[in-house]
Scaffold this motif. Structure first.
Motif, short mmCIF file in Angstrom:
data_model
loop_
_atom_site.label_atom_id
_atom_site.label_comp_id
_atom_site.label_asym_id
_atom_site.label_seq_id
_atom_site.Cartn_x
_atom_site.Cartn_y
_atom_site.Cartn_z
N UNK A 1 -75.43 51.68 2.79
CA UNK A 1 -75.66 52.88 3.93
C UNK A 1 -77.16 52.99 3.93
N UNK A 2 -77.90 52.21 3.36
CA UNK A 2 -79.51 52.28 3.43
C UNK A 2 -80.06 51.40 4.32
N UNK A 3 -80.65 52.26 5.33
CA UNK A 3 -81.14 51.39 6.42
C UNK A 3 -82.24 50.16 6.18
N UNK A 4 -82.86 50.56 5.09
CA UNK A 4 -83.96 49.56 4.62
C UNK A 4 -83.67 48.58 3.91
N UNK A 5 -82.24 48.42 3.93
CA UNK A 5 -81.56 47.09 2.92
C UNK A 5 -80.77 46.45 4.04
N UNK A 6 -81.27 45.26 4.63
CA UNK A 6 -80.43 44.71 5.56
C UNK A 6 -79.31 43.61 4.86
N UNK A 7 -79.60 43.33 3.67
CA UNK A 7 -78.47 42.41 3.07
C UNK A 7 -78.00 43.23 1.50
N UNK A 8 -76.82 43.02 1.51
CA UNK A 8 -76.19 43.29 0.04
C UNK A 8 -75.25 42.34 -0.24
N UNK A 9 -75.31 41.77 -1.52
CA UNK A 9 -74.65 40.86 -2.07
C UNK A 9 -74.05 41.22 -3.33
N UNK A 10 -72.44 41.11 -3.40
CA UNK A 10 -71.96 41.69 -4.63
C UNK A 10 -71.20 40.55 -5.32
N UNK A 11 -71.54 40.23 -6.46
CA UNK A 11 -70.48 39.30 -7.45
C UNK A 11 -69.46 40.35 -8.02
N UNK A 12 -68.34 40.15 -7.71
CA UNK A 12 -67.38 41.16 -7.99
C UNK A 12 -66.22 40.70 -8.83
N UNK A 13 -65.65 41.27 -9.74
CA UNK A 13 -64.32 41.14 -10.29
C UNK A 13 -63.45 41.94 -9.63
N UNK A 14 -61.99 41.56 -9.93
CA UNK A 14 -60.99 42.38 -9.50
C UNK A 14 -60.79 43.65 -10.46
N UNK A 15 -60.24 44.52 -9.76
CA UNK A 15 -59.91 45.95 -10.43
C UNK A 15 -61.31 46.65 -10.52
N UNK A 16 -62.45 46.46 -9.77
CA UNK A 16 -63.49 47.18 -9.75
C UNK A 16 -63.67 47.97 -8.45
N UNK A 17 -62.79 48.16 -7.74
CA UNK A 17 -62.45 48.86 -6.59
C UNK A 17 -63.60 48.51 -5.55
N UNK A 18 -63.88 47.42 -5.36
CA UNK A 18 -64.87 46.58 -4.46
C UNK A 18 -64.30 46.92 -3.07
N UNK A 19 -62.84 46.66 -2.92
CA UNK A 19 -62.42 46.51 -1.56
C UNK A 19 -62.42 48.12 -1.18
N UNK A 20 -62.04 49.10 -1.90
CA UNK A 20 -62.18 50.57 -1.44
C UNK A 20 -63.55 50.74 -1.02
N UNK A 21 -64.51 50.35 -1.63
CA UNK A 21 -65.98 50.69 -1.30
C UNK A 21 -66.11 50.16 -0.05
N UNK A 22 -65.79 49.00 0.28
CA UNK A 22 -65.74 48.25 1.62
C UNK A 22 -65.08 49.16 2.53
N UNK A 23 -64.11 49.62 2.42
CA UNK A 23 -63.17 50.56 3.57
C UNK A 23 -64.00 51.93 3.70
N UNK A 24 -64.41 52.33 2.50
CA UNK A 24 -65.27 53.71 2.61
C UNK A 24 -66.49 53.38 3.50
N UNK A 25 -67.08 52.19 3.24
CA UNK A 25 -68.27 51.84 4.11
C UNK A 25 -68.11 51.75 5.62
N UNK A 26 -66.84 51.08 5.75
CA UNK A 26 -66.43 51.24 7.42
C UNK A 26 -66.36 52.33 7.96
#
Ligand SMILES: [Zn+2]
Length: 601
Positions: free
Chosen positions: A53-78
């Motif tokens: 959500x930070x307008x000063x950061x154009x790029x975000x890269x996430x090395x993720x593992x399963x079961x850390x709620x990444x997809x939920x964060x993605x949907x919340x961001x959308x």
């Protein structure tokens, strides 16, 4: 009285984590997740949300593992984008199935469930062709889920927000690198945002690792409840007594004390993301592993149990654990062995059709619990590998050739008879092939393979097609009944299985998943099994793993073994129950019985 000032002030910027934590804005749906209701993002999720959500950061890269709620964060961001700062969003997923899946299972239910979002989504506003994967929002903005496997679909769209999920699972297509094509579609937006996430797969070709290395490389440090110092929790910091998952504790890397799991919620809540490369601006990188997950089924105890099981099953399962749980790449260092070494390891067992006496040689090792088969279909014959599975080893029991054109019914009758033969098992019962994969990739034979597999329904004999690149070992294809396709087609991820084979060929028989060889196998079989080498090539500047043939060797034997390994994924394995079954009463079917059964269909 109207507050004139309020109308003139720009809308107050709310961080995405605050926005998503407000139950009036965003709620979790019950369809795809166990958790429903208000979203309470964990500390490490909040950091990722706020970077998105930070307008000063154009790029975000996430090395993720399963079961850390990444997809939920993605949907919340959308959701936060649709509500606060709408614009065109492209959600790039590896395959069509993935694109449809995230829309139907994640996006739609979340929008339906969330009071603020419920009214925001309009449906069916596009040309009707892709209503499953396209949504538009009131007040502007849209969301399109696109498959990286068909990047031409990108050319019609531009996006201010590009979200790419599972980038290590994306392949370069004839049209080029889908990530590059997708990024180009954001060029016209000065305020664009590019978010990439993935579980890493292979050290030689991982895209997400490369992106993370270009970022400010944040690590999540948990707080020790004893010394209040912080460190990044890694797998090697979990100590346990082998065979006793309940003994799992974390060792504080600052004060050295043992920390019990009950402190985990507070350790995570008091934790912080730390930027390790502050000189990098505008690109936030995060890496996550499942050790800090607060889901109850991801306890250290459970992870130790999963790890011990993966160790027992051999390198293929160890890689899955390393990638998906630890969020780390797997280094496929292969110690190649020559076919002479393999041949010298042949043992006195095997199943082989004895032409002269018209009977099977049936010497099956007593710990073989299941037999799977893989069939490579050629113009004048079908080559079959019989693979025996025990808890520790894989036995190549035989390499069998059914001669005849696959255009002839008799060829298939013979194959069916072979695949349904019951052999004597040393435990007293009989054993036959539990599952088989038949290759339908040879163009002119495809329909014959479908017809055969359709006729054997209920036998776990399936039509398959091999596919390269990072893919699961075996997956049913979505387009089930296309044209004349009568049987379900399964896609075999051949690269992963070949890596598994090449890694395991050099294993001693005391090591898990090691191969053992029947003395019925001919020299040509070993040459073909050992016919390829795994190398890293560059395509369009992107490293990719490919398998190269050694000289002019043929590889039908290798293919047949690959398919026999894939067939195991059709089974529910339960060794203890199986051994009990195998000691049961013998029921021997003759070849004639089997052919009679086929005719009865
Ligand atoms: Zn400490």
């Amino acid at each position: 009285m109207t507050d004139v000032g309020a109308a003139l002030r720009p809308p107050q910027k709310v961080s995405y984590s605050e926005w998503a934590s407000n139950g009036q804005n965003f709620r979790l749906s019950g369809v795809a997740s166990a958790a429903t209701g208000r979203f309470r993002p964990w500390k490490f999720q909040r950091g990722i949300l706020d970077a998105i959500g930070d307008p000063t950061i154009p790029r975000v890269s996430v090395i993720k593992s399963t079961r850390t709620g990444y997809t939920k964060s993605l949907i919340a961001s959308i959701g936060a984008i649709a509500d606060n700062d709408p614009g065109p969003i492209i959600l790039l997923m590896p395959t069509d199935d993935d694109a449809r899946g995230i829309m139907v299972d994640e996006v739609d239910p979340a929008f339906k469930e969330s009071p603020k979002l419920r009214g925001l989504m309009r449906q069916g506003r596009f040309d009707g062709r892709n209503t499953l994967t396209q949504r538009s929002f009131l007040g502007g903005g849209s969301l399109k889920a696109i498959a990286a496997a068909a990047p031409r679909n990108l050319r019609r769209h531009t996006a201010r927000y590009l979200f790419c999920d599972e980038v290590d699972g994306m392949k370069i297509t004839k049209e080029g690198d889908p990530l590059k094509i997708a990024e180009k579609r954001t060029d016209s937006f000065p305020d664009r945002k590019i978010v990439m996430g993935s579980t890493p797969i292979d050290d030689a070709a991982s895209i997400i690792i490369k992106r993370y290395n270009e970022s400010d490389q944040r690590i999540f440090e948990i707080e020790c409840p004893h010394c209040l110092d912080r460190w990044e929790l890694l797998w090697e910091h979990i100590h346990f007594t082998p065979g006793d998952p309940d003994s799992a504790v974390a060792i504080c890397q600052r004060c050295g004390c043992e920390v019990e799991e009950k402190y985990k919620p507070q350790m995570v809540e008091n934790g912080e993301w730390r930027i390790t490369r502050p000189e990098i601006k505008g690109h936030a990188g995060f890496r996550l592993n499942a050790l800090i997950s607060l889901f109850s089924n991801v306890s250290w105890r459970n992870l130790v149990e999963e790890w011990e099981k993966a160790k027992k099953n051999g390198p293929a399962d160890e890689q899955v654990f390393t990638n998906t749980v630890l969020g780390q790449v797997w280094s496929s260092a292969i110690g190649y062995v020559t076919e002479n070494v393999l041949m010298s390891r042949a043992e006195n067992f095997g199943i082989q059709w004895d032409m002269e006496h018209s009977i099977w040689r049936e010497d099956i090792p007593s710990d073989v619990a299941y037999i799977t088969a893989g069939a490579d279909v050629q113009a004048d014959r079908i080559e079959v590998a019989f693979l025996g599975h025990s808890e520790r080893n894989r036995f190549i029991l035989g390499h069998h050739v059914v001669w005849g054109s696959p255009k002839l019914k008799s060829t298939w009758e013979q194959l069916y008879a072979d695949l349904t033969t019951h052999w004597r098992h040393p435990l007293g019962g009989t054993i036959s092939v539990s599952a088989a994969c038949i290759d339908s990739g040879e163009g002119t034979m495809t329909q014959h393979v479908y017809d055969f597999c359709e006729g054997t329904q209920g036998e776990k004999i399936v039509a398959i097609k091999g596919d390269d690149g990072p893919r699961p070992a075996l997956k049913a294809s979505a387009g089930k009944k296309r044209r004349n396709r009568t049987a379900t087609l399964y896609i075999v991820g051949v690269d992963g299985i070949k890596t598994d084979i090449l890694t395991s060929l050099g294993s001693e028989i005391t090591e898990p998943a090691a191969f053992r060889f029947s003395n019925t196998l001919q020299e040509e079989f070993y040459l073909q099994l050992n016919a390829e080498r795994r190398v890293t090539n560059y395509k369009d500047g992107k490293p990719i793993i490919v398998f190269e043939r050694i000289g002019k060797r043929r590889a039908e034997a290798l293919d047949a073994v690959v398919y026999a390994i894939a067939a195991k994924y059709l089974l529910k394995i339960d060794y203890a129950a199986r051994y009990r079954e195998l000691t049961g009463a013998a029921k021997k079917n003759s070849l004639a019985d089997a052919v009679a059964r086929l005719h009865k269909r």
